[in-house]
Design an enzyme around this catalytic site. Structure first.
Site, PDB file in Angstrom:
ATOM      1  N   THR A 229      45.755  43.477  40.748  1.00 54.06           N
ATOM      2  CA  THR A 229      46.393  42.494  41.591  1.00 54.06           C
ATOM      3  C   THR A 229      47.745  43.112  41.884  1.00 54.06           C
ATOM      4  O   THR A 229      48.143  44.050  41.212  1.00 54.06           O
ATOM      5  CB  THR A 229      46.547  41.185  40.758  1.00 54.06           C
TER       6      THR A 229
ATOM      7  N   ARG B  23      33.728  32.995  43.915  1.00 53.93           N
ATOM      8  CA  ARG B  23      34.627  33.022  42.764  1.00 53.93           C
ATOM      9  C   ARG B  23      36.083  32.974  43.262  1.00 53.93           C
ATOM     10  O   ARG B  23      36.458  33.633  44.217  1.00 53.93           O
ATOM     11  CB  ARG B  23      34.391  34.294  41.971  1.00 53.93           C
TER      12      ARG B  23
ATOM     13  N   SER C  59      40.069  33.557  42.519  1.00 50.25           N
ATOM     14  CA  SER C  59      41.031  34.278  41.693  1.00 50.25           C
ATOM     15  C   SER C  59      42.182  33.357  41.272  1.00 50.25           C
ATOM     16  O   SER C  59      42.428  32.332  41.904  1.00 50.25           O
ATOM     17  CB  SER C  59      41.558  35.444  42.513  1.00 50.25           C
ATOM     18  N   ASP C  60      42.908  33.766  40.253  1.00 54.32           N
ATOM     19  CA  ASP C  60      44.092  33.001  39.821  1.00 54.32           C
ATOM     20  C   ASP C  60      45.278  33.167  40.765  1.00 54.32           C
ATOM     21  O   ASP C  60      46.226  32.372  40.737  1.00 54.32           O
ATOM     22  CB  ASP C  60      44.534  33.482  38.434  1.00 54.32           C
TER      23      ASP C  60
ATOM     24  N   ILE D 200      42.712  39.561  33.995  1.00 52.63           N
ATOM     25  CA  ILE D 200      41.499  38.761  34.168  1.00 52.63           C
ATOM     26  C   ILE D 200      41.878  37.347  34.625  1.00 52.63           C
ATOM     27  O   ILE D 200      42.525  36.592  33.877  1.00 52.63           O
ATOM     28  CB  ILE D 200      40.716  38.659  32.839  1.00 52.63           C
ATOM     29  N   GLY D 201      41.468  37.002  35.842  1.00 55.63           N
ATOM     30  CA  GLY D 201      41.868  35.726  36.423  1.00 55.63           C
ATOM     31  C   GLY D 201      41.495  34.527  35.576  1.00 55.63           C
ATOM     32  O   GLY D 201      42.277  33.578  35.444  1.00 55.63           O
TER      33      GLY D 201
HETATM   34  N1  GLY Z   1      43.891  38.479  38.627  1.00 55.62           N
HETATM   35  C1  GLY Z   1      43.028  38.753  39.690  1.00 55.62           C
HETATM   36  C2  GLY Z   1      41.692  38.194  39.543  1.00 55.62           C
HETATM   37  O1  GLY Z   1      41.166  38.060  38.452  1.00 55.62           O
HETATM   38  O2  GLY Z   1      41.092  37.881  40.542  1.00 55.62           O
END
Ligand code: GLY
Length: 317
Positions: free
Chosen positions: A180, A208, A210-211, A231-232
């Site tokens: 990211t 899905r 993302s965060d 990891i989102g």
């Molecule tokens: N942090 C980016 C994602 O997991 O999509």
């Protein structure tokens, strides 16, 4: 109130390895060039929000990072990108989720700032790009396509793609990097803003989210601003950006807020990193992942987090 020096910190992902030295040098060059350009704009008196948008655009343009050009491909071989922008002074969040065929997802998030509907996804994102008269842009690089083709040949055994694109072609390991991009700025008038943009995890199922376009991954008040990478789902589970910002806004020192939040994250087995600025001008970072790809400009010096020890670490400059 005029502040003497603006501050800038940017990140380009977090994960378990840089790979070889050549890639580290190229990443550092890229990060330093971008952090200097953003700092130059801030020094010229631009608002934190405008500086953040510039920084995100520059990182989205670089094939080294998993955002904009160089984004990873999803399970169906398409790129879908997300970006969030938060103006700490205005206390306004805006974002775009799973947009395709645009060069700068952050531009769509920025455009939405004054509107009553400020987070759009999928079809809404397509309509918005049309409304903004954005020229279609194909963000797929040869390398990303090749990686996806290799995954297809392996029947998609990897849980996610490598998500810091390579400066030079080297074998990517599926678990090696998560990414990211993010930019946090404190401007000369003491205003904070933060932007985060991503191509996602890579190989994810359709739909899905993302965060990065949520307050878990990108959040600011007048007291602090935080951008996350990694990891989102882990970032969402910790609600990391908002968690740290609220702690600082409620009076906790940013160093203590990072320490506490990353101790909790470690106990919960999370895999991510974050960068931040406080209203006082403290530049902060933290990670549970092995590496955090970040660089900062204090006004007096430029530094980075590229060669820190592995494991959980936090720091304040
Ligand atoms: N942090 C980016 C994602 O997991 O999509």
């Amino acid at each position: 109130m005029t502040q003497a020096l603006p501050k800038v910190i940017i990140h380009g992902g977090a994960g378990s390895s840089h790979g070889h030295r050549e890639r580290l040098v190229a990443l550092r060059e890229d990060l330093y060039s971008i952090v200097k350009q953003v700092y130059g704009k801030a020094e010229a008196g631009a608002s934190a929000r405008d500086c953040v948008v510039l920084g995100c655009q520059l990182m989205e343009d670089s094939p080294h990072f998993n955002a904009g050009y160089g984004s990873v491909l999803q399970s169906d071989g398409q790129v879908r990108m997300s970006a969030g922008l938060m103006d700490g002074e205005a206390q306004r969040f805006s974002g775009i989720i799973n947009v395709s065929r645009v060069r700068h997802p952050i531009d769509l998030a920025a455009y939405l700032q004054p509107f009553p509907d400020r987070v759009l996804s999928d079809l809404g994102a397509v309509e918005l790009a049309r409304e903004m008269a954005i020229a279609p842009f194909d963000p797929i690089t040869d390398l990303r396509l090749k990686e996806w083709m290799q995954e297809r040949a392996n029947n998609f055994q990897s849980p996610m793609a490598g998500v810091v694109a390579e400066a030079v072609e080297v074998p990517a390991t599926s678990e090696s990097r998560r990414g990211t991009i993010g930019v946090v700025v404190l401007d000369m008038e003491g205003r904070l803003a933060v932007g985060t943009s991503t191509g996602g995890k890579g190989l994810e199922r359709l739909g899905r989210v993302s965060d990065s376009a949520t307050p878990a991954g990108n959040y600011a008040t007048g007291a602090a601003a935080v951008s996350c990478t990694g990891i989102g789902e882990d970032i969402l589970d910790e609600c990391l950006a908002a968690r740290i910002v609220v702690r600082v806004t409620d009076g906790m020192d940013i160093a203590a807020a990072f320490k506490k939040s990353f101790a909790e994250a470690t106990a919960n087995g999370r895999d991510f990193g974050a960068i931040a600025l406080s209203h006082q001008g403290d530049i902060a970072w933290g990670k549970t992942s092995e590496v955090l790809i970040a660089a900062y400009h204090t006004g007096e010096a430029i530094g980075d987090t590229l060669e820190l020890n592995s494991g959980t670490l936090t720091g304040v400059v």
